[in-house]
Write an enzyme that holds these catalytic residues in place. Structure first.
Site, PDB file in Angstrom:
ATOM      1  CD  GLU A  44      -2.895  -1.033   2.423  1.00 40.69           C
ATOM      2  OE1 GLU A  44      -3.841  -1.839   2.444  1.00 40.69           O
ATOM      3  OE2 GLU A  44      -2.713  -0.168   3.319  1.00 40.69           O
ATOM      4  CB  CYS A  76       3.487   7.607   2.645  1.00 37.59           C
ATOM      5  SG  CYS A  76       4.027   6.438   3.888  1.00 37.59           S
ATOM      6  CB  CYS A  83       6.881  -5.190   8.326  1.00 32.30           C
ATOM      7  SG  CYS A  83       8.161  -4.329   9.288  1.00 32.30           S
ATOM      8  CB  CYS A  87       6.207  -2.215  15.658  1.00 34.25           C
ATOM      9  SG  CYS A  87       7.842  -1.662  15.116  1.00 34.25           S
ATOM     10  CB  CYS A  90       2.849  -1.493  13.419  1.00 32.42           C
ATOM     11  SG  CYS A  90       2.874  -1.175  11.644  1.00 32.42           S
ATOM     12  CB  CYS A 301       1.578   6.579  10.835  1.00 33.78           C
ATOM     13  SG  CYS A 301       3.165   5.989  11.413  1.00 33.78           S
TER      14      CYS A 301
END
Length: 325
Positions: A44, A76, A83, A87, A90, A301
């Site tokens: 994305e 962005c 990933c 985290c 997230c 974010c």
């Protein structure tokens, strides 16, 4: 272990390396695009605008330490499909790690965004979508080199959790890049819980590297700090942040957490972020509040999670989708 790349596509063939699968428009004007890669994986990106009315504004619209170069059209981009930093706050960290993106796939997110939105090239490109850029550093460096020759792109930023020694290499090989370091805690004990890679890249080490980045290139490093209710939002945290960061080399970007259903955190009230900012400013540390973008389309974010990975988190509410043409 090296994350695999896709088979090389021919950038000279005229065929897009990323194809829009879905697009969604936010009430704030931001547009999120889900891109399908040549091997079927998805990433994305988010396109948005920062202007005088909202650039680095407080939640009630009052400006706080405006930063002129950040205004304008921003894209962005993602640097990885998934990933592996994991985290705990997230959504992207809930996805399985698929692979690194090639430089051409990263740059094509910018080019195809411009074509879809029929607007000029963005003034800023920021590596803050899916993935940790420094864990795909070779391709990110190639992408930076390509973007530096892209007409109209005036600023390139890399947002990182802090990975050593890759951060030192970024300073050496990409002097034009603006650095955003995602800190989110003032003690290793708390940051270990939020950002697991902190165990190998503790706060003192990454701040030393980030300060060297600022010293070397004569530009401050922006330290991103998400506030979580009851986790990192105390007066003691603010005092420690003032002690940790030299205002000659750092300024702080405060952010309100974009809530992700199923994760064990809560967003602070607006008066908390205002108080936290005032405490940092009183300590002599330049601080601004970054407005949240695209929360209503899960494009903010920490919210990015492709539809293909839905089964890895609770169901998301239906969003109004844009046509692909």
């Amino acid at each position: 272990m090296q994350t695999p790349l896709s088979p090389q596509s021919d950038p000279g063939s005229g065929t897009p390396l990323v194809v829009p699968a879905r697009r969604a428009a936010s009430g704030d004007g931001s547009i999120k695009t889900v891109w399908r890669l040549p091997d079927g994986n998805q990433v994305e990106s988010l396109s948005f605008t920062l202007g005088d009315a909202d650039s680095h504004a407080t939640p009630d619209g009052r400006l706080a330490t405006p930063v002129q170069e950040s205004r304008g059209h921003v894209v962005c981009v993602s640097s990885q499909a998934g990933c592996n930093v994991a985290c705990t706050f997230c959504a992207t960290g809930l996805m399985p790690m698929r692979r690194n993106l090639r430089a051409e796939e990263i740059v094509d997110q910018v080019r195809q965004t411009r074509l879809l939105e029929e607007r000029d090239v963005p003034s800023r490109v920021i590596f803050a979508g899916m993935g940790e850029p420094l864990l795909n550093l070779d391709e990110v460096l190639r992408a930076v080199s390509l973007l530096e020759t892209e007409p109209g792109v005036a600023h390139i930023s890399v947002s990182t959790m802090g990975v050593l020694p890759a951060l030192d290499r970024l300073a050496e090989e990409a002097p034009s890049v603006d650095l955003f370091l995602s800190l989110h805690a003032t003690t290793d004990e708390v940051r270990d819980r939020l950002v697991p890679l902190n165990k190998a890249n503790p706060i003192a080490d990454i701040l030393r590297s980030a300060e060297n980045f600022a010293r070397t290139h004569g530009r401050v490093t922006d330290v991103s700090y998400l506030l979580f209710n009851g986790v990192n939002d105390s007066d003691a945290d603010a005092d420690r942040l003032v002690e940790l960061l030299d205002p000659r080399y750092f300024r702080v970007q405060l952010l309100l957490w974009n809530e992700v259903p199923g994760l064990p955190f809560s967003r602070v009230e607006e008066d908390v972020i205002l108080r936290f900012r005032e405490q940092l400013l009183a300590g002599g540390l330049p601080t601004y509040i970054m407005p949240s973008k695209a929360q209503d389309i899960d494009g903010g974010c920490g919210q990015m999670l492709t539809e293909a990975a839905k089964e890895h988190r609770v169901a998301r509410s239906h969003k109004a989708m844009l046509p692909l043409v």
